[in-house]
Motif scaffolding. Structure first.
Motif, PDB file in Angstrom:
ATOM      1  N   GLY A 106       0.561  -1.455  -0.205  1.00 11.76           N
ATOM      2  CA  GLY A 106       0.008   0.085  -0.220  1.00 11.76           C
ATOM      3  C   GLY A 106       1.034   1.363   0.390  1.00 11.76           C
ATOM      4  N   VAL A 107       0.782   2.458  -1.261  1.00 11.60           N
ATOM      5  CA  VAL A 107       1.285   3.707  -0.812  1.00 11.60           C
ATOM      6  C   VAL A 107       0.312   4.530  -0.067  1.00 11.60           C
ATOM      7  N   VAL A 108       1.295   5.365   1.055  1.00 11.07           N
ATOM      8  CA  VAL A 108       0.185   5.937   1.972  1.00 11.07           C
ATOM      9  C   VAL A 108      -0.097   6.755   1.827  1.00 11.07           C
ATOM     10  N   VAL A 109      -1.087   7.503   1.139  1.00 10.54           N
ATOM     11  CA  VAL A 109      -1.808   8.972   0.917  1.00 10.54           C
ATOM     12  C   VAL A 109      -2.213  10.024   1.639  1.00 10.54           C
ATOM     13  N   HIS A 110      -2.616   9.571   3.398  1.00  9.14           N
ATOM     14  CA  HIS A 110      -2.409  10.543   4.528  1.00  9.14           C
ATOM     15  C   HIS A 110      -2.070   9.759   5.610  1.00  9.14           C
ATOM     16  N   ALA A 111      -2.419  10.103   6.084  1.00  8.42           N
ATOM     17  CA  ALA A 111      -1.038   9.625   7.344  1.00  8.42           C
ATOM     18  C   ALA A 111      -1.443  11.155   9.042  1.00  8.42           C
ATOM     19  N   ARG A 112      -1.892  10.909   9.670  1.00 11.26           N
ATOM     20  CA  ARG A 112      -1.577  11.836  11.311  1.00 11.26           C
ATOM     21  C   ARG A 112       0.215  12.424  11.111  1.00 11.26           C
ATOM     22  N   GLU A 113       0.520  11.710  11.348  1.00 13.74           N
ATOM     23  CA  GLU A 113       2.339  11.956  10.973  1.00 13.74           C
ATOM     24  C   GLU A 113       1.954  11.624   9.656  1.00 13.74           C
ATOM     25  N   GLY A 114       2.110  13.007   9.197  1.00 16.70           N
ATOM     26  CA  GLY A 114       2.270  13.214   7.677  1.00 16.70           C
ATOM     27  C   GLY A 114       3.897  12.426   7.467  1.00 16.70           C
ATOM     28  N   THR A 115       4.916  12.178   7.703  1.00 18.16           N
ATOM     29  CA  THR A 115       6.335  12.211   7.408  1.00 18.16           C
ATOM     30  C   THR A 115       5.911  11.040   6.864  1.00 18.16           C
ATOM     31  N   LEU A 116       4.776  10.191   6.667  1.00 19.83           N
ATOM     32  CA  LEU A 116       4.566   8.574   6.139  1.00 19.83           C
ATOM     33  C   LEU A 116       4.144   8.925   5.193  1.00 19.83           C
ATOM     34  N   VAL A 117       3.193   9.960   4.195  1.00 15.68           N
ATOM     35  CA  VAL A 117       2.180  10.252   3.636  1.00 15.68           C
ATOM     36  C   VAL A 117       4.398  10.214   1.853  1.00 15.68           C
ATOM     37  N   GLY A 118       3.838   8.992   1.187  1.00 23.03           N
ATOM     38  CA  GLY A 118       4.427   7.971   0.034  1.00 23.03           C
ATOM     39  C   GLY A 118       5.019   7.399  -0.126  1.00 23.03           C
ATOM     40  N   ASN A 119       5.297   6.622   2.012  1.00 25.25           N
ATOM     41  CA  ASN A 119       5.915   5.594   2.295  1.00 25.25           C
ATOM     42  C   ASN A 119       4.668   4.357   1.904  1.00 25.25           C
ATOM     43  N   LEU A 120       5.827   3.454   1.757  1.00 27.39           N
ATOM     44  CA  LEU A 120       4.856   1.654   1.632  1.00 27.39           C
ATOM     45  C   LEU A 120       4.563   0.921   3.214  1.00 27.39           C
ATOM     46  N   ILE A 121       3.299   0.429   2.608  1.00 29.41           N
ATOM     47  CA  ILE A 121       3.097  -0.708   3.407  1.00 29.41           C
ATOM     48  C   ILE A 121       2.814  -1.485   3.343  1.00 29.41           C
ATOM     49  N   ASP A 122       3.270  -2.847   3.906  1.00 26.26           N
ATOM     50  CA  ASP A 122       3.531  -3.658   3.774  1.00 26.26           C
ATOM     51  C   ASP A 122       2.813  -4.940   4.265  1.00 26.26           C
ATOM     52  N   PRO A 123       1.274  -5.227   3.664  1.00 24.21           N
ATOM     53  CA  PRO A 123      -0.048  -5.507   4.997  1.00 24.21           C
ATOM     54  C   PRO A 123       0.839  -7.060   5.490  1.00 24.21           C
ATOM     55  N   LEU A 124       1.537  -7.729   5.014  1.00 27.03           N
ATOM     56  CA  LEU A 124       1.602  -9.307   6.361  1.00 27.03           C
ATOM     57  C   LEU A 124       3.008  -9.282   7.179  1.00 27.03           C
ATOM     58  N   SER A 125       4.052  -7.704   6.999  1.00 27.13           N
ATOM     59  CA  SER A 125       3.987  -7.216   8.319  1.00 27.13           C
ATOM     60  C   SER A 125       4.046  -6.336   8.750  1.00 27.13           C
ATOM     61  N   GLY A 126       3.373  -6.256   8.880  1.00 21.20           N
ATOM     62  CA  GLY A 126       2.232  -4.424   8.925  1.00 21.20           C
ATOM     63  C   GLY A 126       3.414  -3.078   8.529  1.00 21.20           C
ATOM     64  N   VAL A 127       4.550  -3.681   8.221  1.00 16.44           N
ATOM     65  CA  VAL A 127       6.095  -2.429   8.691  1.00 16.44           C
ATOM     66  C   VAL A 127       6.018  -1.532   7.311  1.00 16.44           C
ATOM     67  N   ILE A 128       6.117  -0.244   7.738  1.00 11.14           N
ATOM     68  CA  ILE A 128       5.940   1.306   6.691  1.00 11.14           C
ATOM     69  C   ILE A 128       7.174   1.549   6.725  1.00 11.14           C
ATOM     70  N   GLU A 129       7.209   1.140   5.124  1.00  8.90           N
ATOM     71  CA  GLU A 129       8.839   1.184   4.684  1.00  8.90           C
ATOM     72  C   GLU A 129       9.221   2.287   4.042  1.00  8.90           C
ATOM     73  N   ARG A 130      10.170   3.339   3.746  1.00  8.75           N
ATOM     74  CA  ARG A 130      10.737   4.107   3.390  1.00  8.75           C
ATOM     75  C   ARG A 130      10.458   3.866   1.588  1.00  8.75           C
ATOM     76  N   THR A 131      10.065   4.398   0.860  1.00  3.07           N
ATOM     77  CA  THR A 131       9.684   3.982  -0.450  1.00  3.07           C
ATOM     78  C   THR A 131      11.261   3.938  -1.094  1.00  3.07           C
ATOM     79  N   PRO A 132      11.780   3.399  -2.348  1.00  3.71           N
ATOM     80  CA  PRO A 132      12.889   3.185  -2.494  1.00  3.71           C
ATOM     81  C   PRO A 132      13.370   4.306  -3.269  1.00  3.71           C
ATOM     82  N   PRO A 133      14.312   4.763  -3.911  1.00  4.42           N
ATOM     83  CA  PRO A 133      14.581   6.040  -5.019  1.00  4.42           C
ATOM     84  C   PRO A 133      14.025   5.441  -6.325  1.00  4.42           C
ATOM     85  N   PHE A 134      13.516   5.957  -7.081  1.00  2.66           N
ATOM     86  CA  PHE A 134      13.082   5.561  -8.598  1.00  2.66           C
ATOM     87  C   PHE A 134      14.354   5.958  -9.287  1.00  2.66           C
TER      88      PHE A 134
END
Length: 135
Positions: A106-134
């Protein structure tokens, strides 16, 4: 709903096993941790703006099952206005993400902690990861 549409919403809560239809849609198998997944689809592939009030009512039903601290990933195929309504209905969630089939996260599009927007959620681990650079 309009007579030509049959829109279905389906919720997989954190800790519930992903069902067979959802495995096909998401491309992953397992049990989500620390996040829930909400699917939407039209049985006949058609959406109409007149479906929006019914979709909003369905969202209200599911909203009672989701806490404010929840991380929610939304997945589906439909017009942007369907995504917009669903995301608006769940704006109270701590984190909202939209499913990215290519990354299977999942790509974070809204978060109370604004710095999470644009990061990724792995649903199986529940971990929010930084989006890898293009690259």
């Amino acid at each position: 709903m309009s007579e030509n549409s049959s829109v279905v919403l389906h919720l997989i809560k954190a800790g519930e096993r992903i069902d067979k239809d959802s495995i096909h849609t998401l491309g992953i198998e397992g049990t989500p941790k620390n996040c829930s997944i909400l699917f939407f689809k039209s049985k006949n592939g058609l959406f109409h703006p007149s479906d929006l009030p019914k979709i909003r009512e369905e969202c209200k039903k599911f909203a009672r099952e989701i806490s404010h601290e929840e991380r929610l990933i939304v997945s589906g195929r439909g017009p942007s206005w369907v995504f917009a309504l669903i995301l608006y209905c769940f704006r109270f969630c701590d984190v909202l993400a939209v499913w990215d089939v290519a990354q299977k996260k999942g790509v974070v599009v809204h978060a109370r902690e604004g710095t999470l927007v644009g990061n990724l959620i792995d649903p199986l681990s529940g971990v929010i990861e930084r989006t890898p650079p293009f690259s």
